[in-house]
Scaffold this active site. Structure first.
Site, short mmCIF file in Angstrom:
data_model
loop_
_atom_site.label_atom_id
_atom_site.label_comp_id
_atom_site.label_asym_id
_atom_site.label_seq_id
_atom_site.Cartn_x
_atom_site.Cartn_y
_atom_site.Cartn_z
N ASP A 67 0.82 -1.39 0.05
CA ASP A 67 0.02 0.02 -0.09
C ASP A 67 0.90 1.34 0.08
OD1 ASP A 67 0.93 -0.59 2.43
OD2 ASP A 67 -1.09 -1.02 3.37
N ASP A 136 -8.11 -2.26 14.18
CA ASP A 136 -9.36 -2.31 13.67
C ASP A 136 -9.68 -3.53 12.68
OD1 ASP A 136 -8.28 -1.54 11.26
OD2 ASP A 136 -9.32 0.12 10.93
N HIS A 138 -7.92 -4.23 10.00
CA HIS A 138 -7.34 -4.11 8.48
C HIS A 138 -6.33 -5.02 8.16
CE1 HIS A 138 -4.77 -0.23 9.50
NE2 HIS A 138 -3.86 -1.32 9.21
N GLU A 143 -9.70 -1.41 5.03
CA GLU A 143 -10.43 -1.00 6.54
C GLU A 143 -11.73 -1.67 6.46
OE1 GLU A 143 -8.75 0.34 8.14
OE2 GLU A 143 -8.07 2.39 7.87
#
Ligand code: F6R
Length: 261
Positions: A67, A136, A138, A143
């Site tokens: 990413d 979270d 991811h 996400e």
């Protein structure tokens, strides 16, 4: 999914590096998927040590990062392309141009994402993908709410992720970009072996969901439950919420050494 609970990051670095060492021995032109962030650093350090000792070489290998932030200037120290060069690529011996990442400065973002997908395909796909996990849930920057069939695309970062990553931006959450380009979950799932690393108690809930929760876009990492060869390397703190922790320990303890991960 294999869950391996180890003492600390150093031990995780050794086990992760072993898998890559075996792969490079079998396939010198292997394609590696490289995560940024803190989690893989011990693996990268151990690989650099082995390279210095002449035990392995990345000369014939390729690398693809997961990413990239959108809009960070080319000379920004937190650009993932810069970070991966600093923490790993510059310390080993990839051929020039051997490591690629998504272009967060592209004028045509959909075209850049499609080109990145094509580059991974043209390289023959990723043999071994290193992953971290966000608090979270991811993986890469997929996400919560990400399509489980997603490909490389632009994503909006959650406030949780921006707060988690503010430590890299002088603790200023407003300095953390709001958008990124990320390999999709379907892209990641095509890698032939996935090694996810998580350390510390802040990752414990995400790790519990990843290994034992229902597969759901709410915890994107749960898609790994569908992968035929996924390995999760944890320290004790990250493993503390696992329900079947004793079973995972016993399974790994009784595994023949030759089998590897
Ligand atoms: C980074 C990436 C992210 C991180 C995750 C965990 O390339 O893909 O998914 O792996 O945010 O970050 P750390 O390891 O810093 O806790």
């Amino acid at each position: 999914m294999e869950v391996v609970i180890l003492q600390d990051a150093t031990e995780i670095g050794g086990v992760g590096a072993d898998a890559i060492t075996v792969l490079l021995g079998r396939k010198p032109a292997a394609v590696l998927g490289l995560a940024t962030g803190s989690s893989p650093l011990a693996i990268y350090d151990e690989l650099a040590r082995r390279r210095d000792a002449g035990l392995i070489s990345f000369r014939g290998a390729r690398g693809f990062t997961l990413d990239e932030y959108v809009g960070l200037p080319a000379d920004h120290p937190q650009r993932y392309r810069t970070v991966i060069d600093e923490v790993f690529v510059s310390k080993v011996d990839f051929a020039p141009g051997g490591v690629q990442g998504p272009d967060g400065l592209a004028a045509d973002i959909p075209a850049a994402c499609a080109e990145y997908e094509a580059a991974i395909q043209d390289a023959g796909g990723v043999d071994l993908q290193i992953l971290g996990i966000g608090t979270d849930g991811h993986i890469a920057f997929n996400e919560p709410g990400s399509s489980l069939g997603s490909r490389t695309r632009i994503k909006t970062l959650t406030m949780q992720t921006r707060m988690d990553n503010a430590r890299f931006f002088g603790d200023d959450v407003d300095a953390v970009p709001t958008h990124c380009l990320t390999q999709g979950l379907a892209t990641i799932m095509e890698a032939r072996h996935l090694i996810l690393v998580a350390t510390g108690r802040r990752k414990a809930e995400a790790v519990h969901q990843l290994v034992e929760g229902p597969i759901s876009a709410l915890w994107p990492a749960t898609i790994l439950q569908l992968h035929p060869h996924a390995t999760v390397l944890l320290d004790e703190a990250a493993a503390r919420r696992l329900q079947l922790v004793d079973y995972y320990r016993e399974t790994y303890r009784s595994k023949p050494e030759w089998q590897g991960i």
